[in-house]
Design a protein around this motif. Structure first.
Motif, PDB file in Angstrom:
ATOM      1  N   GLU A  31       0.881  -0.938   0.028  1.00  0.00           N
ATOM      2  CA  GLU A  31      -0.062  -0.615   0.383  1.00  0.00           C
ATOM      3  C   GLU A  31       1.045   1.190  -0.071  1.00  0.00           C
ATOM      4  OE1 GLU A  31      -3.162   2.119  -0.175  1.00  0.00           O
ATOM      5  OE2 GLU A  31      -3.095   0.419  -0.902  1.00  0.00           O
ATOM      6  N   GLN A  32       0.734   2.628  -1.029  1.00  0.00           N
ATOM      7  CA  GLN A  32       1.660   3.355  -1.142  1.00  0.00           C
ATOM      8  C   GLN A  32       0.510   4.583  -1.828  1.00  0.00           C
ATOM      9  OE1 GLN A  32       4.968   3.021  -3.249  1.00  0.00           O
ATOM     10  NE2 GLN A  32       5.671   5.217  -2.977  1.00  0.00           N
ATOM     11  N   ALA A  33       0.594   5.685  -0.756  1.00  0.00           N
ATOM     12  CA  ALA A  33      -0.424   6.466  -1.452  1.00  0.00           C
ATOM     13  C   ALA A  33       0.413   7.766  -2.616  1.00  0.00           C
ATOM     14  CB  ALA A  33      -0.012   7.997  -0.281  1.00  0.00           C
ATOM     15  N   GLY A  34      -0.174   7.889  -3.426  1.00  0.00           N
ATOM     16  CA  GLY A  34       0.789   8.587  -4.479  1.00  0.00           C
ATOM     17  C   GLY A  34       0.792   7.875  -6.447  1.00  0.00           C
ATOM     18  N   LEU A  35       0.870   6.265  -5.441  1.00  0.00           N
ATOM     19  CA  LEU A  35       0.477   5.593  -6.631  1.00  0.00           C
ATOM     20  C   LEU A  35      -0.438   5.360  -7.500  1.00  0.00           C
ATOM     21  CD1 LEU A  35       2.623   3.000  -8.088  1.00  0.00           C
ATOM     22  CD2 LEU A  35       2.128   1.562  -6.608  1.00  0.00           C
ATOM     23  N   CYS A  36       0.185   5.677  -8.611  1.00  0.00           N
ATOM     24  CA  CYS A  36      -1.405   5.882  -9.747  1.00  0.00           C
ATOM     25  C   CYS A  36      -1.984   5.012  -9.354  1.00  0.00           C
ATOM     26  CB  CYS A  36      -1.247   6.808 -10.909  1.00  0.00           C
ATOM     27  SG  CYS A  36      -2.467   7.149 -12.325  1.00  0.00           S
ATOM     28  N   ARG A  37      -3.554   4.515  -9.825  1.00  0.00           N
ATOM     29  CA  ARG A  37      -4.501   3.336 -10.644  1.00  0.00           C
ATOM     30  C   ARG A  37      -3.227   2.877 -11.523  1.00  0.00           C
ATOM     31  NH1 ARG A  37      -9.138   2.960 -13.244  1.00  0.00           N
ATOM     32  NH2 ARG A  37      -9.303   5.273 -13.491  1.00  0.00           N
ATOM     33  N   LYS A  38      -3.943   3.636 -12.670  1.00  0.00           N
ATOM     34  CA  LYS A  38      -2.946   3.183 -13.933  1.00  0.00           C
ATOM     35  C   LYS A  38      -1.747   2.583 -13.727  1.00  0.00           C
ATOM     36  CE  LYS A  38      -5.562   5.799 -16.651  1.00  0.00           C
ATOM     37  NZ  LYS A  38      -5.642   7.576 -17.508  1.00  0.00           N
ATOM     38  N   THR A  39      -0.356   3.085 -12.949  1.00  0.00           N
ATOM     39  CA  THR A  39       0.709   2.932 -13.163  1.00  0.00           C
ATOM     40  C   THR A  39       1.188   0.887 -12.070  1.00  0.00           C
ATOM     41  OG1 THR A  39       1.094   4.535 -12.648  1.00  0.00           O
ATOM     42  CG2 THR A  39       3.209   3.081 -11.909  1.00  0.00           C
ATOM     43  N   ARG A  40      -0.370   0.772 -11.082  1.00  0.00           N
ATOM     44  CA  ARG A  40      -0.071  -0.210 -10.516  1.00  0.00           C
ATOM     45  C   ARG A  40      -0.455  -0.988 -11.757  1.00  0.00           C
ATOM     46  NH1 ARG A  40      -0.868  -0.094  -5.102  1.00  0.00           N
ATOM     47  NH2 ARG A  40      -1.055   1.981  -4.408  1.00  0.00           N
ATOM     48  N   ARG A  41      -1.085  -1.023 -12.643  1.00  0.00           N
ATOM     49  CA  ARG A  41      -1.578  -2.252 -13.494  1.00  0.00           C
ATOM     50  C   ARG A  41      -0.472  -1.703 -15.228  1.00  0.00           C
ATOM     51  NH1 ARG A  41      -7.097   0.346 -14.171  1.00  0.00           N
ATOM     52  NH2 ARG A  41      -6.313   1.149 -16.258  1.00  0.00           N
ATOM     53  N   ALA A  42       0.034  -0.987 -15.239  1.00  0.00           N
ATOM     54  CA  ALA A  42       0.932  -1.039 -16.217  1.00  0.00           C
ATOM     55  C   ALA A  42       2.502  -1.849 -16.066  1.00  0.00           C
ATOM     56  CB  ALA A  42       1.419   0.476 -16.437  1.00  0.00           C
ATOM     57  N   ILE A  43       2.963  -1.585 -14.929  1.00  0.00           N
ATOM     58  CA  ILE A  43       4.013  -2.297 -14.298  1.00  0.00           C
ATOM     59  C   ILE A  43       3.896  -3.833 -13.879  1.00  0.00           C
ATOM     60  CG2 ILE A  43       5.582  -1.929 -11.807  1.00  0.00           C
ATOM     61  CD1 ILE A  43       5.805   0.271 -11.300  1.00  0.00           C
ATOM     62  N   PRO A  44       3.021  -4.345 -13.530  1.00  0.00           N
ATOM     63  CA  PRO A  44       3.099  -5.580 -13.693  1.00  0.00           C
ATOM     64  C   PRO A  44       3.200  -6.366 -14.818  1.00  0.00           C
ATOM     65  CG  PRO A  44       1.941  -5.127 -11.744  1.00  0.00           C
ATOM     66  CD  PRO A  44       1.789  -3.800 -12.902  1.00  0.00           C
ATOM     67  N   ALA A  45       2.457  -5.535 -16.303  1.00  0.00           N
ATOM     68  CA  ALA A  45       2.228  -5.761 -17.394  1.00  0.00           C
ATOM     69  C   ALA A  45       3.548  -5.133 -18.368  1.00  0.00           C
ATOM     70  CB  ALA A  45       1.185  -5.091 -17.697  1.00  0.00           C
ATOM     71  N   ALA A  46       4.279  -5.005 -17.843  1.00  0.00           N
ATOM     72  CA  ALA A  46       5.357  -4.592 -18.552  1.00  0.00           C
ATOM     73  C   ALA A  46       6.104  -5.802 -17.723  1.00  0.00           C
ATOM     74  CB  ALA A  46       6.140  -2.671 -17.861  1.00  0.00           C
ATOM     75  N   ILE A  47       6.458  -6.459 -16.945  1.00  0.00           N
ATOM     76  CA  ILE A  47       7.330  -7.758 -16.366  1.00  0.00           C
ATOM     77  C   ILE A  47       6.562  -8.910 -16.757  1.00  0.00           C
ATOM     78  CG2 ILE A  47       7.926  -8.850 -14.424  1.00  0.00           C
ATOM     79  CD1 ILE A  47       6.867  -6.333 -12.467  1.00  0.00           C
ATOM     80  N   ARG A  48       5.485  -9.244 -17.408  1.00  0.00           N
ATOM     81  CA  ARG A  48       5.105  -9.709 -17.756  1.00  0.00           C
ATOM     82  C   ARG A  48       5.801 -10.414 -19.235  1.00  0.00           C
ATOM     83  NH1 ARG A  48       0.497  -9.376 -14.137  1.00  0.00           N
ATOM     84  NH2 ARG A  48       0.865 -11.081 -12.407  1.00  0.00           N
ATOM     85  N   ARG A  49       5.432  -8.723 -19.799  1.00  0.00           N
ATOM     86  CA  ARG A  49       6.021  -9.323 -21.196  1.00  0.00           C
ATOM     87  C   ARG A  49       7.449  -9.696 -21.226  1.00  0.00           C
ATOM     88  NH1 ARG A  49       1.804  -4.866 -21.373  1.00  0.00           N
ATOM     89  NH2 ARG A  49       3.604  -3.038 -21.439  1.00  0.00           N
ATOM     90  N   ALA A  50       7.826  -8.995 -20.534  1.00  0.00           N
ATOM     91  CA  ALA A  50       9.427  -8.929 -20.220  1.00  0.00           C
ATOM     92  C   ALA A  50       9.614 -10.903 -20.141  1.00  0.00           C
ATOM     93  CB  ALA A  50      10.349  -8.581 -19.502  1.00  0.00           C
ATOM     94  N   MET A  51       9.399 -11.456 -19.089  1.00  0.00           N
ATOM     95  CA  MET A  51       8.557 -12.741 -18.710  1.00  0.00           C
ATOM     96  C   MET A  51       8.557 -13.134 -20.338  1.00  0.00           C
ATOM     97  SD  MET A  51       7.626 -12.743 -14.573  1.00  0.00           S
ATOM     98  CE  MET A  51       9.228 -12.155 -13.790  1.00  0.00           C
ATOM     99  N   GLU A  52       7.455 -13.554 -20.681  1.00  0.00           N
ATOM    100  CA  GLU A  52       6.688 -14.123 -22.174  1.00  0.00           C
ATOM    101  C   GLU A  52       8.155 -13.680 -22.326  1.00  0.00           C
ATOM    102  OE1 GLU A  52       3.220 -12.032 -23.112  1.00  0.00           O
ATOM    103  OE2 GLU A  52       1.824 -12.753 -22.040  1.00  0.00           O
ATOM    104  N   ARG A  53       9.124 -12.758 -23.184  1.00  0.00           N
ATOM    105  CA  ARG A  53       9.982 -12.706 -23.865  1.00  0.00           C
ATOM    106  C   ARG A  53      11.073 -13.934 -23.188  1.00  0.00           C
ATOM    107  NH1 ARG A  53       9.991  -7.192 -23.877  1.00  0.00           N
ATOM    108  NH2 ARG A  53       8.064  -6.237 -25.284  1.00  0.00           N
ATOM    109  N   ARG A  54      11.816 -13.845 -22.483  1.00  0.00           N
ATOM    110  CA  ARG A  54      12.216 -14.309 -21.911  1.00  0.00           C
ATOM    111  C   ARG A  54      11.628 -15.597 -20.653  1.00  0.00           C
ATOM    112  NH1 ARG A  54      17.612 -12.553 -22.437  1.00  0.00           N
ATOM    113  NH2 ARG A  54      17.601 -10.580 -24.014  1.00  0.00           N
ATOM    114  N   PRO A  55      11.742 -16.612 -21.323  1.00  0.00           N
ATOM    115  CA  PRO A  55      11.050 -17.524 -19.797  1.00  0.00           C
ATOM    116  C   PRO A  55      11.257 -17.876 -19.200  1.00  0.00           C
ATOM    117  CG  PRO A  55      11.052 -18.060 -22.245  1.00  0.00           C
ATOM    118  CD  PRO A  55      11.721 -16.992 -22.521  1.00  0.00           C
TER     119      PRO A  55
END
Length: 136
Positions: free
Chosen positions: A96-120
């Protein structure tokens, strides 16, 4: 009024009632951790690009440390509670963190998952670090 050149630019607040980031609340509280406000939209794009291009698990862990040091973001990346068959089975959660935008909370995991899909091999090393491969 002239802006102080030593003060880094701060993220613009989300429109009222659109986000759960509590941006204004954080600015009003003098004791609050304001590091997250340094994540401007431009810097967020750079961070997402960097996360999408992870090279290995050590690179991910390094970025997790840097996000905590520079922005106060505590990000946990671990195998999910159920069977892990792909990068989608990896649990990526924020403290939990004040100031962390809802969109950012979705975008960071999505970016990490895309990296993991490229590099299993990142997923395999992550699973192995939790001893889920049983030394295989």
């Amino acid at each position: 009024m002239i802006a102080d050149m030593d003060t880094p630019p701060l993220r613009q607040p989300c429109p009222p009632a659109v986000c759960i980031c509590r941006h204004r609340e954080l600015l009003d509280d003098a004791r609050g951790d304001r590091r997250i406000l340094r994540l401007t939209r431009h810097e967020e794009r750079r961070l997402l690009e960097r996360l999408e291009n992870l090279q290995d698990l050590d690179d991910l862990r390094h970025l997790q440390r840097r996000m905590h040091e520079q922005l106060g973001i505590r990000l946990e990346v671990a195998p999910g509670h159920h069977e892990v068959r792909s990068a989608r089975g990896i649990a990526i959660t924020f403290a939990e963190q004040a100031g962390l935008c809802r969109k950012t909370r979705r975008a960071i995991p999505a970016a990490i998952r895309r990296a993991m899909e490229r590099r299993p091999e990142i997923v395999w090393r992550l699973l192995d670090s939790f001893d889920l491969l049983g030394g295989a």
